[in-house]
Design a protein around this motif. Structure first.
Motif, short mmCIF file in Angstrom:
data_model
loop_
_atom_site.label_atom_id
_atom_site.label_comp_id
_atom_site.label_asym_id
_atom_site.label_seq_id
_atom_site.Cartn_x
_atom_site.Cartn_y
_atom_site.Cartn_z
N ALA A 1 1.00 -1.24 -0.05
CA ALA A 1 -0.41 0.04 -0.19
C ALA A 1 0.77 1.55 -0.38
CB ALA A 1 -0.63 0.03 0.92
N ALA A 2 1.98 1.36 0.54
CA ALA A 2 2.55 2.21 1.28
C ALA A 2 3.42 2.65 -0.69
CB ALA A 2 3.77 2.40 2.05
N ALA A 3 3.79 1.96 -1.11
CA ALA A 3 4.41 1.68 -2.36
C ALA A 3 3.51 2.16 -3.12
CB ALA A 3 4.97 0.65 -2.97
N LYS A 4 2.25 1.59 -3.39
CA LYS A 4 1.52 2.41 -4.75
C LYS A 4 0.90 3.77 -4.12
CE LYS A 4 -0.87 -1.23 -5.53
NZ LYS A 4 -1.95 -2.80 -5.87
N ALA A 5 0.82 4.43 -3.12
CA ALA A 5 1.01 5.70 -2.43
C ALA A 5 2.50 7.01 -3.15
CB ALA A 5 0.74 5.81 -0.67
N PHE A 6 3.62 6.15 -2.75
CA PHE A 6 4.73 6.59 -3.21
C PHE A 6 4.42 7.00 -4.40
CE2 PHE A 6 7.30 4.85 0.15
CZ PHE A 6 6.57 5.71 1.50
N VAL A 7 4.11 6.26 -5.99
CA VAL A 7 4.45 5.34 -6.80
C VAL A 7 3.25 6.85 -7.28
CG1 VAL A 7 3.72 4.74 -9.18
CG2 VAL A 7 5.18 4.15 -7.29
N ALA A 8 1.92 6.73 -6.70
CA ALA A 8 1.06 7.62 -7.37
C ALA A 8 0.94 9.53 -6.45
CB ALA A 8 -0.51 7.79 -6.54
N SER A 9 2.08 9.37 -5.91
CA SER A 9 2.28 10.75 -4.98
C SER A 9 3.33 11.53 -5.93
CB SER A 9 2.91 10.80 -3.92
OG SER A 9 3.31 12.44 -3.74
N VAL A 10 4.47 10.86 -6.33
CA VAL A 10 5.76 11.42 -7.20
C VAL A 10 4.93 11.60 -8.81
CG1 VAL A 10 7.56 11.34 -7.50
CG2 VAL A 10 6.73 10.46 -5.91
N GLY A 11 4.33 10.85 -8.79
CA GLY A 11 3.42 10.47 -10.32
C GLY A 11 2.87 12.35 -10.68
N GLY A 12 2.03 12.56 -9.59
CA GLY A 12 1.58 13.88 -9.36
C GLY A 12 2.38 15.59 -9.33
N ARG A 13 3.32 15.32 -8.83
CA ARG A 13 4.30 15.85 -8.72
C ARG A 13 5.29 16.05 -9.19
NH1 ARG A 13 4.73 14.96 -1.64
NH2 ARG A 13 3.32 16.02 -0.92
N CYS A 14 6.12 14.83 -9.90
CA CYS A 14 6.76 15.03 -10.74
C CYS A 14 6.35 15.12 -12.33
CB CYS A 14 8.07 14.28 -10.77
SG CYS A 14 9.00 14.94 -8.82
N LYS A 15 5.77 15.35 -13.13
CA LYS A 15 4.83 14.78 -14.18
C LYS A 15 5.86 15.27 -15.71
CE LYS A 15 -0.24 15.36 -12.65
NZ LYS A 15 -1.10 16.19 -12.96
N GLY A 16 5.64 14.40 -16.29
CA GLY A 16 6.96 14.16 -17.20
C GLY A 16 8.46 14.16 -17.28
N MET A 17 8.82 13.65 -15.67
CA MET A 17 9.81 13.54 -15.76
C MET A 17 10.30 12.08 -15.23
SD MET A 17 11.32 16.49 -12.70
CE MET A 17 12.10 16.40 -13.56
N ASP A 18 10.00 11.57 -16.62
CA ASP A 18 10.45 10.19 -16.59
C ASP A 18 11.64 9.49 -15.76
OD1 ASP A 18 8.08 10.09 -18.45
OD2 ASP A 18 9.55 9.99 -20.34
N GLU A 19 12.70 10.00 -16.02
CA GLU A 19 13.63 9.14 -15.44
C GLU A 19 13.67 9.38 -13.56
OE1 GLU A 19 18.63 10.62 -14.80
OE2 GLU A 19 17.71 11.23 -15.85
N VAL A 20 13.13 9.84 -13.09
CA VAL A 20 13.00 10.29 -11.55
C VAL A 20 11.91 9.08 -11.10
CG1 VAL A 20 11.90 11.37 -10.05
CG2 VAL A 20 13.57 12.90 -11.50
N LEU A 21 10.55 9.48 -12.11
CA LEU A 21 9.51 7.89 -12.08
C LEU A 21 10.37 6.90 -11.94
CD1 LEU A 21 6.72 10.28 -13.88
CD2 LEU A 21 7.02 9.94 -11.39
N ALA A 22 10.69 6.45 -12.78
CA ALA A 22 11.35 5.45 -13.47
C ALA A 22 12.18 4.44 -11.71
CB ALA A 22 12.38 4.98 -14.38
N ALA A 23 12.66 5.71 -11.29
CA ALA A 23 13.34 5.58 -10.00
C ALA A 23 12.36 5.22 -8.88
CB ALA A 23 14.40 6.48 -9.32
N GLY A 24 11.19 5.08 -8.95
CA GLY A 24 10.62 4.38 -7.63
C GLY A 24 10.35 2.89 -8.04
N PRO A 25 9.66 2.58 -6.57
CA PRO A 25 9.06 1.27 -6.62
C PRO A 25 8.39 0.69 -7.94
CG PRO A 25 7.60 2.22 -5.63
CD PRO A 25 8.75 3.47 -6.20
N LYS A 26 8.87 -0.52 -8.29
CA LYS A 26 7.17 -0.81 -9.37
C LYS A 26 6.09 -1.73 -8.83
CE LYS A 26 11.10 -0.62 -12.12
NZ LYS A 26 11.23 0.23 -11.40
N VAL A 27 5.29 -1.77 -9.06
CA VAL A 27 4.01 -2.00 -8.64
C VAL A 27 3.12 -1.80 -9.52
CG1 VAL A 27 4.19 0.16 -6.69
CG2 VAL A 27 2.52 0.77 -8.75
#
Length: 439
Positions: free
Chosen positions: A408-434
């Motif tokens: 649940a925490a991993a999904k929350a992190f991905v969702a949060s950062v996805g909204g805060r760093c839109k379009g920054m593929d390198e950053v988003l790819a560094a998050g957990p795989k959910v």
């Protein structure tokens, strides 16, 4: 004083020479108009009275900045919400502020919620005629390329001197060019209020009532100024550290650290944020000559998370992209909204410094977390856990999350950062795989 005595005199005054040239033809008209002229005469008996008054001469403009009257400064203060009615002085030197005297309360203030009513009461009192205002334009950041301007407005020369000692010097701009931005407003007393501190979350103004406590001010500055740094491409690190060594991104106990309250790093260089430090009693220690303005970049930057679920490991080494991701997910100071610029600043800093993360929520005590933070630099971990981070084994960091909480925490992190760093593929790819939820 002239009082008309007859309708004939009024007629002569009104008709002038024309009346005499056409007197014959207008005789009947004059006779018919006599009642009206009489009424006019009665009115003019009062309207034409001239009252001689004493003449008061004013010198204009009569401003004298050295005596506390500057039109430019007054208009500038109005832009900050303070309408000055008495004297105001700007950027007095330390010796001048010291000579102006005054005592300084330094007790720890109570942090109170912002209210429009209290702000209005505060600004009205600070602008009153009986108050003398001292305005200091300083900066956070010892390096010109990294600095964020900050203005203080106070009725206390002692508080102005403490602020002048704490903050960095900055280029003296003409008053009209001072930006409407970060500001600290202080007043020595306000009605029945004791020592209090509050922040307007919209304008990011800090209000200090009664005491000027340097430690409390530094804490609030971290809350309100992080975005201002990030929008300039500068990453502020609000903890202690040493040039060429380890720097902490938030306040921790670091015995022996030369920089007490934070640094700033950007492609232009690395520097401390303050020229002074807060003493244990709330006063300010002058450290202007302690270090040069530009310092060697740190080898390690330690960020802190407060993930109570312990999904984030107690200690881990991060890639620059992971550091950008977890800054947005869990490590940003309170009040931060500029996550895109933050990610870019972290990626740039990662070219010269290694990033580490300590999760205080995974430790048995804050002291254990700080002890681990002091030893983590230079270590490498192995990828493990639900986030796939390179976890480092440390003492006291024994808490772990169960599988359900971690997912649940991993999904929350991905969702949060996805909204805060839109379009920054390198950053988003560094998050957990959910796994995406099946519809």
């Amino acid at each position: 004083v002239f009082f008309p005595r007859s309708a004939a005199m009024i007629r002569r005054a009104v008709l002038g020479g024309a009346a005499s040239r056409v007197a014959g033809s207008l005789a009947g008209i004059r006779a018919a108009a006599a009642p009206q002229f009489a009424a006019v005469a009665a009115t003019r008996r009062f309207a034409s009275v001239v009252v001689q008054k004493d003449v008061i001469e004013y010198e204009f403009p009569r401003e004298n900045p050295a005596d506390g009257l500057s039109y430019e400064l007054n208009w500038s203060l109005c832009r900050f919400g303070v309408v000055p009615q008495g004297k105001s002085f700007r950027n007095l030197k330390a010796a001048e502020l010291s000579k102006a005297g005054g005592s300084l309360k330094k007790d720890a203030p109570k942090s109170v919620a912002w209210s429009k009513e209290l702000e209005t009461e505060f600004k009205t009192a600070l602008g009153a005629e009986k108050a003398t205002r001292y305005v200091q334009d300083c900066a956070l950041g010892a390096l010109a390329a990294n600095e964020v301007p900050v203005r203080m407005i106070t009725d206390s020369p002692a508080a102005a001197l403490a602020f002048h000692t704490l903050c960095s010097r900055t280029k003296a701009l003409p008053t009209p060019e001072v930006e409407l931005g970060l500001s600290v407003l202080h007043i020595s007393s306000l009605g029945s209020h004791g020592s209090e501190i509050m922040v307007n979350p919209k304008t990011k103004q800090i209000f200090m009532i009664g005491s000027f406590n340097a430690g409390a001010l530094v804490e609030k500055l971290a809350e309100v100024s992080t975005d201002s740094f990030l929008e300039r491409g500068v990453l502020p690190l609000w903890g202690p550290g040493d040039a060429g060594g380890t720097v902490y991104a938030s306040a921790v106990a670091a015995a022996g650290a030369k920089v007490k309250h934070g640094c700033a790093i950007s492609p232009a260089g690395f520097c401390r944020l303050f020229m002074g430090s807060a003493k244990s009693d709330g006063g300010v220690q002058d450290e202007y000559k302690l270090l040069p303005n530009k310092l060697d970049a740190p080898k390690a930057i330690v960020m802190f998370a407060d993930d109570a679920s312990a999904t984030i490991p107690a200690a881990s080494k991060l890639t620059p992209a992971q550091a950008a991701f977890y800054f947005a997910a869990a490590c940003a100071p309170k009040g931060t909204t500029a996550f895109g610029p933050a990610a870019e600043a972290i990626l740039a800093a990662g070219k010269s410094s290694d990033f580490y993360m300590i999760n205080r929520g995974a430790f048995s005590s804050p002291a254990a977390a700080e002890a681990a933070a002091a030893k983590v630099a230079g270590k490498s971990g192995s990828a493990s856990g639900p986030l796939g981070l390179a976890a480092i084994k440390v003492e006291g960091g024994d808490k772990t999350a169960d599988a359900a909480a971690a997912a649940a925490a991993a999904k929350a992190f991905v969702a949060s950062v996805g909204g805060r760093c839109k379009g920054m593929d390198e950053v988003l790819a560094a998050g957990p795989k959910v796994e995406e939820e099946k519809k």
